[in-house]
Design an enzyme around this catalytic site. Structure first.
Site, PDB file in Angstrom:
ATOM      1  N   ASP A   1      -9.505 -35.250  34.232  1.00 32.15           N
ATOM      2  CA  ASP A   1     -10.770 -35.668  34.849  1.00 32.15           C
ATOM      3  C   ASP A   1     -10.684 -36.925  35.687  1.00 32.15           C
ATOM      4  O   ASP A   1     -10.091 -37.929  35.270  1.00 32.15           O
ATOM      5  CB  ASP A   1     -11.819 -35.961  33.758  1.00 32.15           C
ATOM      6  CG  ASP A   1     -12.363 -34.705  33.107  1.00 32.15           C
ATOM      7  OD1 ASP A   1     -12.252 -33.635  33.705  1.00 32.15           O
ATOM      8  OD2 ASP A   1     -12.894 -34.819  31.987  1.00 32.15           O
TER       9      ASP A   1
ATOM     10  N   GLU B   1      -7.928 -30.064  30.490  1.00 37.06           N
ATOM     11  CA  GLU B   1      -8.697 -30.631  31.611  1.00 37.06           C
ATOM     12  C   GLU B   1      -8.171 -32.016  31.931  1.00 37.06           C
ATOM     13  O   GLU B   1      -7.792 -32.782  31.035  1.00 37.06           O
ATOM     14  CB  GLU B   1     -10.182 -30.688  31.237  1.00 37.06           C
ATOM     15  CG  GLU B   1     -11.104 -31.178  32.342  1.00 37.06           C
ATOM     16  CD  GLU B   1     -12.574 -31.006  31.968  1.00 37.06           C
ATOM     17  OE1 GLU B   1     -12.912 -29.995  31.313  1.00 37.06           O
ATOM     18  OE2 GLU B   1     -13.379 -31.876  32.319  1.00 37.06           O
TER      19      GLU B   1
ATOM     20  N   GLU C   1     -14.117 -38.718  37.048  1.00 40.44           N
ATOM     21  CA  GLU C   1     -15.570 -38.686  37.151  1.00 40.44           C
ATOM     22  C   GLU C   1     -16.046 -40.044  37.651  1.00 40.44           C
ATOM     23  O   GLU C   1     -15.570 -41.088  37.187  1.00 40.44           O
ATOM     24  CB  GLU C   1     -16.218 -38.364  35.806  1.00 40.44           C
ATOM     25  CG  GLU C   1     -15.887 -36.973  35.290  1.00 40.44           C
ATOM     26  CD  GLU C   1     -16.577 -36.624  33.987  1.00 40.44           C
ATOM     27  OE1 GLU C   1     -16.641 -35.431  33.659  1.00 40.44           O
ATOM     28  OE2 GLU C   1     -17.054 -37.563  33.298  1.00 40.44           O
TER      29      GLU C   1
END
Length: 290
Positions: free
Chosen positions: A101, A99, A103
């Protein structure tokens, strides 16, 4: 489209130059809470709402990929966004997932967002780096880009690289190379940790909390059904980066990243010794990351 929004989209157009235009409505699915998504008439714009502690929204591309660049414009939740998390990321599915990310952690009115970046490889993350924005991400659209190649991952904001994670598998550092990913966008509730360590809770009287997206671009090494077994493109630009000299930032980009990290980085896992496994500094922290 209002004139101010049109001018802003023109101003950031360079950030997505060369990428393949996609369409939220046609090229993506809404696997979670589709009733909280609204598309513009042409499908190039999207709003996602967080309605309650249990009802947010998630979008996922229909295509999987190993390597590529994914980019979109986002206007984050304005006002009191404490406890909300808006995201733009790429992730594989299944066990030991990979993953990458972006955010965006909301805050009280007048307090800045936190831009949270992380990477998981072979199911292991804990490689967070956080930043405060040098602009207000709620008053207009800004470009957020993830670039993933065999030699490095780069996070960009308005074409400015804020972080690099290089492939040091040869030195025992896990790096995503074999699990196809989807690109995702989402908004969800995380008042237990997202804002000031969970000290500031969400004011649900302000709901719904709305994040707006515009103009998704995908320049990806597409995978076929299932994604595995040699079913992913290998002749695309991202996969060929290691052969065409695109395996490091330019001097100008390096200068931009050093400026951001020197002035706006607020957390770096490499210096958080309390979280080091067995007291050992992560190997990649002493290696060049550009």
């Amino acid at each position: 489209m209002g004139s101010s929004r049109a001018l802003l989209l023109v101003a950031v157009a360079a950030a997505v130059a060369g990428l393949a235009a996609a369409n939220f409505r046609d090229d993506c699915d809404i696997p979670w809470e589709p009733q909280n998504a609204r598309f513009t008439g042409d499908g190039n714009g999207l709003s996602m709402s967080l309605v309650s502690n249990y009802s947010g929204c998630m979008l996922r591309t229909k295509k999987q990929f190993i390597y590529g660049t994914v980019s979109t414009l986002i206007q984050l939740v304005p006002g009191d966004s404490a406890g909300t998390v808006t995201t733009y990321y790429a992730s594989s599915v299944g066990e030991n997932h990979d993953e990458i990310d972006f955010e965006f952690l909301g805050n009280e009115t007048g307090q800045p967002y936190t831009f949270h970046t992380n990477i998981y490889a072979d199911g292991v993350g804990n490689k967070e780096m956080q930043f405060k924005p040098w602009f207000d991400p709620t008053t207009g659209y800004h470009n957020y880009t993830i670039s993933w190649s065999p030699c490095m991952i780069v996070w960009y904001v308005d074409s400015v690289p804020i972080r690099v994670f290089r492939n040091y598998q040869s030195k025992g550092v896990a790096f995503p190379t074999s699990r196809p990913m989807f690109a995702y966008s989402s908004i969800w509730a995380a008042e237990d940790w997202a804002t000031q360590g969970g000290r500031v809770k969400t004011d649900w009287s302000k709901a719904p909390f709305v994040a707006n997206y515009d103009n998704i671009h995908l320049d990806i090494c597409e995978c076929g059904a299932g994604g595995y077994g040699g079913g992913c493109a290998t002749s695309c630009p991202a996969a060929a980066a290691q052969y065409n000299g695109a395996c490091q930032l330019s001097p100008a980009e390096l200068g931009q990243m050093q400026w951001v990290q020197g002035n706006y980085r607020i957390y770096d896992y490499c210096v958080d010794y309390k979280r080091w496994v067995n007291g050992q500094k992560p190997v990649e922290c002493d290696l060049q990351q550009y």
